[in-house]
Design an enzyme around this catalytic site. Sequence first.
Site, PDB file in Angstrom:
ATOM      1  N   GLY A  24      84.077  87.767  32.844  1.00  0.00           N
ATOM      2  CA  GLY A  24      83.972  88.083  31.536  1.00  0.00           C
ATOM      3  C   GLY A  24      82.663  87.884  31.565  1.00  0.00           C
ATOM      4  O   GLY A  24      82.070  87.020  31.998  1.00  0.00           O
ATOM      5  N   ASP A  25      82.578  88.348  30.299  1.00  0.00           N
ATOM      6  CA  ASP A  25      81.031  88.104  29.855  1.00  0.00           C
ATOM      7  C   ASP A  25      80.337  88.228  30.581  1.00  0.00           C
ATOM      8  O   ASP A  25      78.590  87.860  30.508  1.00  0.00           O
ATOM      9  CB  ASP A  25      80.462  86.269  29.671  1.00  0.00           C
ATOM     10  CG  ASP A  25      81.865  85.725  29.063  1.00  0.00           C
ATOM     11  OD1 ASP A  25      82.640  86.175  27.739  1.00  0.00           O
ATOM     12  OD2 ASP A  25      82.248  84.352  29.551  1.00  0.00           O
ATOM     13  N   ASN A  78      89.953  87.438  21.561  1.00  0.00           N
ATOM     14  CA  ASN A  78      89.421  85.595  21.867  1.00  0.00           C
ATOM     15  C   ASN A  78      87.715  86.114  23.005  1.00  0.00           C
ATOM     16  O   ASN A  78      87.551  84.601  23.149  1.00  0.00           O
ATOM     17  CB  ASN A  78      90.928  85.398  22.925  1.00  0.00           C
ATOM     18  CG  ASN A  78      90.943  86.950  23.800  1.00  0.00           C
ATOM     19  OD1 ASN A  78      91.174  87.566  24.072  1.00  0.00           O
ATOM     20  ND2 ASN A  78      91.548  85.834  24.869  1.00  0.00           N
ATOM     21  N   HIS A 131      82.276  90.604  22.440  1.00  0.00           N
ATOM     22  CA  HIS A 131      81.244  91.648  22.430  1.00  0.00           C
ATOM     23  C   HIS A 131      80.194  91.902  22.027  1.00  0.00           C
ATOM     24  O   HIS A 131      80.199  92.578  20.244  1.00  0.00           O
ATOM     25  CB  HIS A 131      81.872  93.819  23.002  1.00  0.00           C
ATOM     26  CG  HIS A 131      83.112  93.361  24.070  1.00  0.00           C
ATOM     27  ND1 HIS A 131      84.070  94.088  24.515  1.00  0.00           N
ATOM     28  CD2 HIS A 131      83.940  92.357  24.440  1.00  0.00           C
ATOM     29  CE1 HIS A 131      84.919  94.085  24.927  1.00  0.00           C
ATOM     30  NE2 HIS A 131      84.874  92.724  25.481  1.00  0.00           N
ATOM     31  N   THR A 132      79.065  91.389  22.377  1.00  0.00           N
ATOM     32  CA  THR A 132      78.022  91.851  21.718  1.00  0.00           C
ATOM     33  C   THR A 132      76.686  92.905  21.843  1.00  0.00           C
ATOM     34  O   THR A 132      76.406  93.137  23.412  1.00  0.00           O
ATOM     35  CB  THR A 132      76.735  90.200  21.565  1.00  0.00           C
ATOM     36  OG1 THR A 132      77.490  89.256  22.089  1.00  0.00           O
ATOM     37  CG2 THR A 132      75.964  90.272  21.425  1.00  0.00           C
ATOM     38  N   SER A 153      80.112  83.832  22.548  1.00  0.00           N
ATOM     39  CA  SER A 153      79.492  84.468  21.268  1.00  0.00           C
ATOM     40  C   SER A 153      81.098  84.371  20.450  1.00  0.00           C
ATOM     41  O   SER A 153      80.579  84.389  18.701  1.00  0.00           O
ATOM     42  CB  SER A 153      79.762  86.642  20.978  1.00  0.00           C
ATOM     43  OG  SER A 153      80.423  86.746  21.835  1.00  0.00           O
ATOM     44  N   VAL A 154      82.359  84.273  21.084  1.00  0.00           N
ATOM     45  CA  VAL A 154      83.286  84.141  19.644  1.00  0.00           C
ATOM     46  C   VAL A 154      83.207  82.407  19.488  1.00  0.00           C
ATOM     47  O   VAL A 154      83.399  81.354  18.137  1.00  0.00           O
ATOM     48  CB  VAL A 154      85.164  84.368  20.200  1.00  0.00           C
ATOM     49  CG1 VAL A 154      85.611  84.037  19.604  1.00  0.00           C
ATOM     50  CG2 VAL A 154      84.300  86.294  19.996  1.00  0.00           C
ATOM     51  N   ARG A 195      81.878  78.293  23.262  1.00  0.00           N
ATOM     52  CA  ARG A 195      81.515  77.402  24.347  1.00  0.00           C
ATOM     53  C   ARG A 195      80.694  77.810  25.358  1.00  0.00           C
ATOM     54  O   ARG A 195      79.780  78.925  25.692  1.00  0.00           O
ATOM     55  CB  ARG A 195      82.656  77.601  25.273  1.00  0.00           C
ATOM     56  CG  ARG A 195      84.296  76.832  24.430  1.00  0.00           C
ATOM     57  CD  ARG A 195      85.743  76.779  24.761  1.00  0.00           C
ATOM     58  NE  ARG A 195      85.847  78.029  25.576  1.00  0.00           N
ATOM     59  CZ  ARG A 195      87.245  78.741  25.939  1.00  0.00           C
ATOM     60  NH1 ARG A 195      87.924  76.867  26.283  1.00  0.00           N
ATOM     61  NH2 ARG A 195      87.467  79.793  26.292  1.00  0.00           N
TER      62      ARG A 195
END
EC number: 6.3.4.4
Length: 432
Positions: free
Chosen positions: A13-14, A39, A42-43, A301-302, A305
């Site tokens: 992810g990310d 959860n 997406h930036t 982004s959410v 962390r």
Amino acid sequence: MAKNVVVIGAQWGDEGKGKIVDWLAEEAGGVVRFQGGHNAGHTLVVGGKKTILRLIPSGILHESLDCFIGSGVVVSPEALLGEIDELNAAGVKNVEGRLKIAPTCPLILPYHIALDQAREASRGKGKIGTTGRGIGPAYEDKVARRAIRAADLLHPEKLREKLDAVLAYYNVQLQHLHNAEPVKAEDVMAVIEKVAPRIAPMITDVSRVLNEKNKNGEKLLFEGAQGALLDIDYGTYPFVTSSNCLAGAASAGAGVGPQMLDYVLGIVKAYTTRVGSGPFPTELFDEVGVGLAERGHEFGSVTGRARRCGWFDAAALKRSIQINGISGMCITKLDVMDGVETINICVGYELPDGGKTDILPCGSDAVETCKPIYETMPGWRESTFGVKDYGALPENAKAYLKRIEEVCGAPVAIVSTGPDREETIVLHHPFA
């Protein structure tokens, strides 16, 4: 000619999926989310302006484009409306008119969040790294056939009957297993009554509309969330998400036949990151890892962390390429590698029995015992930030990309050199 494209994260992810979906959306007639929940963010950066999306497809900034949430997505009504309000406030036009939600989407409601957080708190040192947003319990309800779905918002009397039965199940766990407060039906109904009038008009037979668009020759873009190595079946179980994150999930999660999936674009960071718990063979604990995190702004982004950072893991990526049938790779954040003097690429692992493997084993227990085997390459000092022409990249950067292709066995189609949609090098366009 590829007509429909699936975009998936090929790592943990990310990887930068949002930017690429936004960029590809210029040629699409519709963008579809097919799994996951709110959860992960997406930036998108357009003209220097940042937008973070969690549920709404990343094509929403294209103001004439229809966006769809397929039945494979678990939807928090409150999170969805909050996201819509943010887009409205930012001046994005006709969001609710262009957003379509499948009637079969399971809803995330307060009791899912309560149980998710209570469970994670009870795990102590054994935490799996859940975001606590109710994603897992919502998927459990789907499989157990007790989910309250988007279509239920259209029938409040029947919804209340379902809710009473579901809460009886949840409150036993909350009170007696986790010593937590029960969730009241009146509180849940208050949420439902607040959100239903706005969400109901967006409920649409998404599967039918997508198939009609395809029949009419419109290009479709399927947007995955999380990453293949977090897949519930093929990821580092149990340190995974609760949905299938693979390209194949686009078919079931959107309601289209697999023959409609023409091209799979795997989004791959130029190094490796992971959020939360779970094995990570190439993780760095030195100043190089700190530097990657700082330059790459590696914070969720959410959730906010911090992400763990490590060297590029080609052996892990080979597994992802295999299980997704990746047609081409998009390498993101190449600019973050600028200035790294010596670069390591993991090309395989040493196993506890003395053997070796060139592909990620299945499950966290096996991965935890892997010791990475590295190839070393020289880095580059020149800046790649914002470069839009492949020929303008430093020679060592091009050699790095070439070696990734050779080891992984898939071509690099796109290179991202910055967060803005314009900071992109195209070697092969997925829609071409």
